[in-house]
Design an enzyme around this catalytic site. Structure first.
Site, PDB file in Angstrom:
ATOM      1  N   ASN A 143       1.003  -1.214   0.148  1.00  0.00           N
ATOM      2  CA  ASN A 143       0.028  -0.112  -0.061  1.00  0.00           C
ATOM      3  C   ASN A 143       0.823   1.301  -0.021  1.00  0.00           C
ATOM      4  O   ASN A 143       2.091   1.148   0.721  1.00  0.00           O
ATOM      5  CB  ASN A 143      -0.995   0.011   1.351  1.00  0.00           C
ATOM      6  CG  ASN A 143      -1.728   1.307   1.362  1.00  0.00           C
ATOM      7  OD1 ASN A 143      -2.353   1.614   0.383  1.00  0.00           O
ATOM      8  ND2 ASN A 143      -1.986   1.837   2.410  1.00  0.00           N
ATOM      9  N   HIS A 147       0.634   5.125   1.503  1.00  0.00           N
ATOM     10  CA  HIS A 147       0.058   5.908   2.296  1.00  0.00           C
ATOM     11  C   HIS A 147       0.649   7.348   2.414  1.00  0.00           C
ATOM     12  O   HIS A 147       1.956   7.414   2.413  1.00  0.00           O
ATOM     13  CB  HIS A 147       0.130   5.180   3.654  1.00  0.00           C
ATOM     14  CG  HIS A 147      -0.732   6.151   4.913  1.00  0.00           C
ATOM     15  ND1 HIS A 147      -2.008   6.268   4.771  1.00  0.00           N
ATOM     16  CD2 HIS A 147      -0.143   6.884   5.825  1.00  0.00           C
ATOM     17  CE1 HIS A 147      -2.176   7.007   5.764  1.00  0.00           C
ATOM     18  NE2 HIS A 147      -1.188   7.525   6.385  1.00  0.00           N
ATOM     19  N   SER A 176       4.853   6.850   2.394  1.00  0.00           N
ATOM     20  CA  SER A 176       5.209   5.485   2.951  1.00  0.00           C
ATOM     21  C   SER A 176       4.691   4.283   1.888  1.00  0.00           C
ATOM     22  O   SER A 176       3.373   4.400   1.637  1.00  0.00           O
ATOM     23  CB  SER A 176       5.132   5.143   4.402  1.00  0.00           C
ATOM     24  OG  SER A 176       5.416   6.309   5.190  1.00  0.00           O
ATOM     25  N   ASP A 204      -2.607   0.697   8.156  1.00  0.00           N
ATOM     26  CA  ASP A 204      -1.415   1.547   7.851  1.00  0.00           C
ATOM     27  C   ASP A 204      -0.322   1.163   8.709  1.00  0.00           C
ATOM     28  O   ASP A 204       0.464   2.062   9.082  1.00  0.00           O
ATOM     29  CB  ASP A 204      -1.605   2.839   7.756  1.00  0.00           C
ATOM     30  CG  ASP A 204      -2.754   3.341   6.815  1.00  0.00           C
ATOM     31  OD1 ASP A 204      -2.718   2.767   5.717  1.00  0.00           O
ATOM     32  OD2 ASP A 204      -3.536   4.275   7.125  1.00  0.00           O
TER      33      ASP A 204
HETATM   34  C1  GAR Z   1      -2.776   8.984  -2.660  1.00  0.00           C
HETATM   35  O1  GAR Z   1      -2.236  10.233  -1.964  1.00  0.00           O
HETATM   36  C2  GAR Z   1      -2.526   7.768  -1.716  1.00  0.00           C
HETATM   37  O2  GAR Z   1      -1.481   8.024  -1.080  1.00  0.00           O
HETATM   38  C3  GAR Z   1      -3.872   8.073  -1.034  1.00  0.00           C
HETATM   39  O3  GAR Z   1      -4.824   8.557  -1.641  1.00  0.00           O
HETATM   40  C4  GAR Z   1      -4.453   9.157  -2.688  1.00  0.00           C
HETATM   41  C5  GAR Z   1      -4.796   8.514  -4.252  1.00  0.00           C
HETATM   42  O4  GAR Z   1      -4.401   9.436  -5.183  1.00  0.00           O
HETATM   43  N1  GAR Z   1      -4.100   6.925  -0.151  1.00  0.00           N
HETATM   44  C6  GAR Z   1      -4.633   6.795   1.124  1.00  0.00           C
HETATM   45  O5  GAR Z   1      -4.933   7.346   1.588  1.00  0.00           O
HETATM   46  C7  GAR Z   1      -4.944   5.234   1.419  1.00  0.00           C
HETATM   47  N2  GAR Z   1      -5.081   5.368   3.156  1.00  0.00           N
HETATM   48  P1  GAR Z   1      -4.441   8.675  -6.635  1.00  0.00           P
HETATM   49  O6  GAR Z   1      -5.639   8.172  -6.937  1.00  0.00           O
HETATM   50  O7  GAR Z   1      -4.127   9.844  -7.453  1.00  0.00           O
HETATM   51  O8  GAR Z   1      -3.449   7.564  -6.645  1.00  0.00           O
END
Ligand code: GAR
Length: 210
Positions: A109, A111, A138, A147
């Protein structure tokens, strides 16, 4: 080179998926074999289709509270396509013990914080409120718990005096797009003993270039 077949799970726009797609090439140890979204209008599905990658929507809503029934469907779709490793890229459903156990040590994942700081949601606003001077992202193995799994790699960016949650999120997102392909290549980059060594090797980046 035997490429690891990666399944990517998304919920939204899919910019990290795009970064993983862009990293593919002859010397890349992984290939994106399927993209699955829990929302039929997730932008990530279109990114996959545009790249000629199979894109599947498995809507979580008809399953109601039966999380493992939803996850069994995802699991079956991944297994039917001989997926080696699952990468969560903005997948906003908490996975149950069923899925995490089924894909143990094959589930990663990204995060948007320097874990273990700021697990969960609203990481950028919370980093600002806490007065953090460094923030970042991360990539970690997914275990039960939100997480909390072992960290594969991190990228740090500064928090600047005028930052808003949005400006900070944008800076972190640029770092995510560098970090995720590098971490995925790291964990896919070897088989047997070499692969095991890679799994123990963390990657750290200072992703800030003014
Ligand atoms: C990213 O910032 C990712 O790190 C976060 O969602 C966004 C997705 O953006 N993930 C989380 O918060 C998971 N807990 P994207 O769809 O443009 O890749």
């Amino acid at each position: 080179m035997t490429k690891q077949r990666v399944g990517v799970l998304v919920s939204g726009r899919g910019s990290n998926l795009q970064a993983l797609m862009d990293a593919q090439g002859p010397f890349c140890p992984f290939e994106i074999a399927v993209v699955i979204a829990n929302l039929p209008d997730a932008g990530g599905l279109q990114i996959a289709r545009d790249a000629g990658v199979e894109a599947i929507a498995i809507d979580h809503r008809p399953f109601g509270k039966d999380r493992s029934a939803f996850e069994r469907e995802i699991d079956a779709a991944l297994r039917a396509r001989s997926i080696d490793l699952v990468a969560l890229a903005g997948f906003m459903r908490v996975l149950s013990a069923f899925f995490v156990t089924a894909w143990a040590q094959r589930l990663v994942n990204i995060h948007p914080s320097l874990l273990p700081a700021f697990p969960g949601l609203d990481t950028h606003a919370r980093a600002l409120a806490a007065g953090a001077k460094l923030h970042g992202c991360s990539v970690h193995w997914v275990t039960e718990g939100v997480d909390t799994g072992p960290i594969i790699g991190q990228a740090a960016v500064p928090v600047l005096p005028d930052d808003t949650p949005e400006s900070l999120a944008g800076r972190v997102l640029q770092a995510e797009h560098l970090l995720y392909p590098a971490c995925l290549a790291l964990v896919c980059g070897g088989e047997g003993a070499a692969g095991a060594a890679a799994r123990d090797t963390a990657l750290f980046m200072n992703a800030w270039a003014p």
